[in-house]
Design an enzyme around this catalytic site. Sequence first.
Site, short mmCIF file in Angstrom:
data_model
loop_
_atom_site.label_atom_id
_atom_site.label_comp_id
_atom_site.label_asym_id
_atom_site.label_seq_id
_atom_site.Cartn_x
_atom_site.Cartn_y
_atom_site.Cartn_z
N SER A 174 -3.62 2.94 4.16
CA SER A 174 -2.89 4.21 4.15
C SER A 174 -3.89 5.36 4.28
O SER A 174 -4.57 5.46 5.30
CB SER A 174 -2.05 4.33 2.87
OG SER A 174 -1.26 5.49 2.89
N THR A 175 -4.02 6.20 3.26
CA THR A 175 -4.91 7.35 3.34
C THR A 175 -6.34 6.91 3.63
O THR A 175 -6.91 6.11 2.91
CB THR A 175 -4.88 8.12 2.00
OG1 THR A 175 -3.53 8.44 1.68
CG2 THR A 175 -5.69 9.40 2.10
N HIS A 201 0.23 3.13 7.02
CA HIS A 201 1.27 4.13 6.79
C HIS A 201 1.11 5.29 7.77
O HIS A 201 0.20 6.12 7.62
CB HIS A 201 1.19 4.66 5.35
CG HIS A 201 1.47 3.62 4.31
ND1 HIS A 201 1.09 3.76 3.00
CD2 HIS A 201 2.12 2.43 4.39
CE1 HIS A 201 1.48 2.69 2.32
NE2 HIS A 201 2.10 1.88 3.15
N MET A 294 -3.41 5.66 -1.00
CA MET A 294 -2.84 6.07 -2.27
C MET A 294 -1.62 5.22 -2.59
O MET A 294 -1.01 4.61 -1.71
CB MET A 294 -2.47 7.56 -2.24
CG MET A 294 -1.47 7.96 -1.17
SD MET A 294 -1.19 9.75 -1.15
CE MET A 294 -0.20 9.94 -2.65
N ASP A 297 1.29 0.20 -2.72
CA ASP A 297 1.93 -0.66 -1.73
C ASP A 297 0.99 -1.81 -1.38
O ASP A 297 -0.18 -1.58 -1.07
CB ASP A 297 2.27 0.15 -0.47
CG ASP A 297 3.08 -0.63 0.54
OD1 ASP A 297 3.77 -1.59 0.13
OD2 ASP A 297 3.03 -0.28 1.73
#
Length: 373
Positions: A174-175, A201, A294, A297
């Site tokens: 993600s991030t 993401h 973050m 997940d």
Amino acid sequence: MPPLRVLVVDDAVVMRRLVSQVLEEEPDMVVSTAANGRIALSKLSQVNPDAVVMDVEMPELDGLGALKELRKTHPDLPVIMFSTLTERGASATLDAMALGASDYVTKPANVGSVNESLERVRTELVPKIKALCGRRLGTAAAATPAVRPAPLPRPAPAVAAARSRCDLVAIGSSTGGPNALHDLLSRLPGTLAAPVVITQHMPPVFTRLLAERLDNVCQLTVREAHEGAVLKPGDVWIAPGDHHLVVRQAEGRVELALNQDPPENSCRPAVDVMFRSVCAVYGRRAMAVVLTGMGYDGQRGCEHLREAGATIVAQDEASSVVWGMPGAVARAGLADEVLPLADVAAAIEARVAMLRFTPRPSNPVPIRRLELT
């Protein structure tokens, strides 16, 4: 603890006001604004921000130009790009990631009322600022929600010893993920004897452009996933924005399927959805890798994979932009290895080849960023 100082940079008065209103409602944030990149740079020493929210397209000095100059003097300052959900906006955002942007948020468009726009910004932007400022706050709570699924015990040695060959590598991120994926995939050989599936993401358009850029720098073939694609060694498939990616058995082969089932962990695509499907098809013959991001997940999916005897690797905190997702997996005792990003490719190669992985000496290895096009 002093409030977080956030500098909002956007040439549109309406957008500056909207973002400022949302952030000023947070009790632990104070906001300054700038109408373009040049003004923002002149305000850095005055404002001394903890984070910057930067528009991409602006007069005089745009977001990319400002980011490039800012990184010369503030290499670690969190910068979140505020981009449009268009092909041009997605391309510019990926360019910004290559120049060192920490993350991005897409501007609200066609969402209806002002209140809906405010809520969209609040939901997407505020958690990212707090997560990226986690080290400044001295807590990991911003990166990983306080309420986490209960940890499972590590597997018995007999389970780990019984693992067979690795037939699939599944990666969640993600991030900070685009640059992490670039670093990881560019280190893997084109002869890797297993396919790779990825859930990053990202919204639609962004994932297709990300796949194209990664394909240009990798020996493996990287594409955005599509319905019915057959999994073969040497192929890398990235979940398309707004679609969950799953693997399934079909007539003696394994193929990809997409769906728009409800989001999980507020995400679609979700890593947990992909990991569960990987576990159902491959079980202990799978390897899961959880990279920077973050939230948490991927943790639930790793619990299933752990019970099946699959191999699990989490990126370490020092090399992560946000140690949320990998941190949740590590803290729950689900990871076989917690590794610096530069070591993850070697761990994948060793697992696929059924060799013992030996971590390199603790010498710093440069992280490879997503390349500009």
